[in-house]
Write an enzyme that holds these catalytic residues in place. Sequence first.
Site, PDB file in Angstrom:
ATOM      1  N   ASP A 168      29.631   7.328  32.482  1.00  0.00           N
ATOM      2  CA  ASP A 168      28.345   6.624  32.446  1.00  0.00           C
ATOM      3  C   ASP A 168      28.276   5.644  31.273  1.00  0.00           C
ATOM      4  O   ASP A 168      27.321   4.875  31.134  1.00  0.00           O
ATOM      5  CB  ASP A 168      27.156   7.598  32.456  1.00  0.00           C
ATOM      6  CG  ASP A 168      27.130   8.539  31.261  1.00  0.00           C
ATOM      7  OD1 ASP A 168      28.048   8.467  30.410  1.00  0.00           O
ATOM      8  OD2 ASP A 168      26.188   9.351  31.174  1.00  0.00           O
ATOM      9  N   SER A 169      29.342   5.606  30.432  1.00  0.00           N
ATOM     10  CA  SER A 169      29.432   4.557  29.405  1.00  0.00           C
ATOM     11  C   SER A 169      29.418   3.178  30.049  1.00  0.00           C
ATOM     12  O   SER A 169      29.127   2.186  29.385  1.00  0.00           O
ATOM     13  CB  SER A 169      30.705   4.725  28.569  1.00  0.00           C
ATOM     14  OG  SER A 169      31.841   4.708  29.400  1.00  0.00           O
ATOM     15  N   ASP A 223      30.866  11.064  36.027  1.00  0.00           N
ATOM     16  CA  ASP A 223      29.773  11.584  35.198  1.00  0.00           C
ATOM     17  C   ASP A 223      28.524  11.793  36.048  1.00  0.00           C
ATOM     18  O   ASP A 223      28.183  10.923  36.865  1.00  0.00           O
ATOM     19  CB  ASP A 223      29.419  10.544  34.113  1.00  0.00           C
ATOM     20  CG  ASP A 223      30.049  10.867  32.773  1.00  0.00           C
ATOM     21  OD1 ASP A 223      30.309  12.052  32.491  1.00  0.00           O
ATOM     22  OD2 ASP A 223      30.273   9.919  32.003  1.00  0.00           O
ATOM     23  N   LYS A 261      31.519  15.425  35.584  1.00  0.00           N
ATOM     24  CA  LYS A 261      31.381  15.786  34.163  1.00  0.00           C
ATOM     25  C   LYS A 261      29.899  15.909  33.846  1.00  0.00           C
ATOM     26  O   LYS A 261      29.094  15.101  34.307  1.00  0.00           O
ATOM     27  CB  LYS A 261      32.042  14.747  33.257  1.00  0.00           C
ATOM     28  CG  LYS A 261      31.868  15.069  31.767  1.00  0.00           C
ATOM     29  CD  LYS A 261      32.847  14.324  30.886  1.00  0.00           C
ATOM     30  CE  LYS A 261      32.501  12.885  30.630  1.00  0.00           C
ATOM     31  NZ  LYS A 261      31.163  12.658  30.005  1.00  0.00           N
ATOM     32  N   GLU A 278      27.134  16.838  30.525  1.00  0.00           N
ATOM     33  CA  GLU A 278      27.013  16.937  29.062  1.00  0.00           C
ATOM     34  C   GLU A 278      26.188  18.158  28.651  1.00  0.00           C
ATOM     35  O   GLU A 278      25.198  18.495  29.309  1.00  0.00           O
ATOM     36  CB  GLU A 278      26.339  15.674  28.510  1.00  0.00           C
ATOM     37  CG  GLU A 278      27.182  14.420  28.673  1.00  0.00           C
ATOM     38  CD  GLU A 278      26.558  13.193  28.007  1.00  0.00           C
ATOM     39  OE1 GLU A 278      25.544  13.329  27.295  1.00  0.00           O
ATOM     40  OE2 GLU A 278      27.107  12.088  28.212  1.00  0.00           O
ATOM     41  N   GLU A 285      33.522  14.909  21.714  1.00  0.00           N
ATOM     42  CA  GLU A 285      33.272  13.525  21.289  1.00  0.00           C
ATOM     43  C   GLU A 285      32.728  13.457  19.867  1.00  0.00           C
ATOM     44  O   GLU A 285      31.737  14.136  19.533  1.00  0.00           O
ATOM     45  CB  GLU A 285      32.294  12.842  22.267  1.00  0.00           C
ATOM     46  CG  GLU A 285      32.008  11.392  21.855  1.00  0.00           C
ATOM     47  CD  GLU A 285      31.372  10.530  22.929  1.00  0.00           C
ATOM     48  OE1 GLU A 285      31.250  10.982  24.077  1.00  0.00           O
ATOM     49  OE2 GLU A 285      30.997   9.390  22.597  1.00  0.00           O
TER      50      GLU A 285
HETATM   51  O1  KIV Z   1      31.011   7.933  29.765  1.00  0.00           O
HETATM   52  C1  KIV Z   1      32.103   7.992  29.175  1.00  0.00           C
HETATM   53  O2  KIV Z   1      32.877   7.036  29.125  1.00  0.00           O
HETATM   54  C2  KIV Z   1      32.456   9.250  28.536  1.00  0.00           C
HETATM   55  C3  KIV Z   1      33.646   9.253  27.626  1.00  0.00           C
HETATM   56  C4  KIV Z   1      33.246   8.700  26.312  1.00  0.00           C
HETATM   57  C5  KIV Z   1      34.236  10.592  27.507  1.00  0.00           C
HETATM   58  O3  KIV Z   1      31.774  10.221  28.695  1.00  0.00           O
END
Ligand code: KIV
Length: 260
Positions: A44-45, A83, A113, A115, A183
């Site tokens: 989600d970055s 994510d 993924k 968090e 992280e």
């Molecule tokens: O969203 C993302 O790119 C991430 C990485 C920083 C692990 O969660």
Amino acid sequence: MIVNVHQFAQWKQEGRAIAVLTAWDYVSAQMIDAAGVDIVLVGDSMAMTIMGHETTLPLTLDEMIHHTKMVRRAIQKTLVVADLPFFSYQVSQSAAMLAAGRILKETGAQAVKMEGGYGAMVETIAAVVEAGIPVMGHVGLTPQSVYKFGSFRQQGTSAAAGDRILNEALDLQQAGVFAIVLEHIPSTLAQKITQALTIPTIGIGAGPDCDGQVLVTSDLLGLSDWQPPFAKPYVNLRAQGIEAVKAFCEDVRSRQFNPG
Ligand code: KIV
């Protein structure tokens, strides 16, 4: 043959390090798959790196599904993890299962993924895993909680905060995650967590001693105008791209451009 989630604990035992990169579309994913990366994360970055938002929070589940479909179409052998976006899974276990189910069903990704390692989230993650969906955990600086932290600063810097992150990682392992992203935490803490777990740790800004490393691909390629302190650009495509565009403009304006 696509890499599967059961291989990672075995790789940890064998000492084989795991390479993880993010992708956001067909082109970035093709490059990553061709280069032999082990896991591609539709992170989600991308809300910040390719969509121009200030945080990851605005990304929607529909947007994540749209981008994960593009990535998945490019992949021959890399494991695809997507994510779960902010507030697609925090509200309840059923919200999390529905969001994770949509990702696998509609995109072809093999895992999600999520968090956080606090009590209710560990239970939610256990329920998603129980429902048959592989989950990668993420502790330390969890960017979806940026407003709780106050900034994207390093986490786990006091002994008490370090112990809390270690315990979260142990709880997530117990809940059944197949790997955990660590992280922006001190490298000594990342090393301690890595030694305490049987599943692999994947570090970003967490020192060299994790079982694997993840980079945001736009940081690796030097595409962004801003990079976090732990980014490691291997090339400056932004500068090269600007020079290429300038050269094109000059050719066109001087009537030298000849497409052949
Ligand atoms: O969203 C993302 O790119 C991430 C990485 C920083 C692990 O969660």
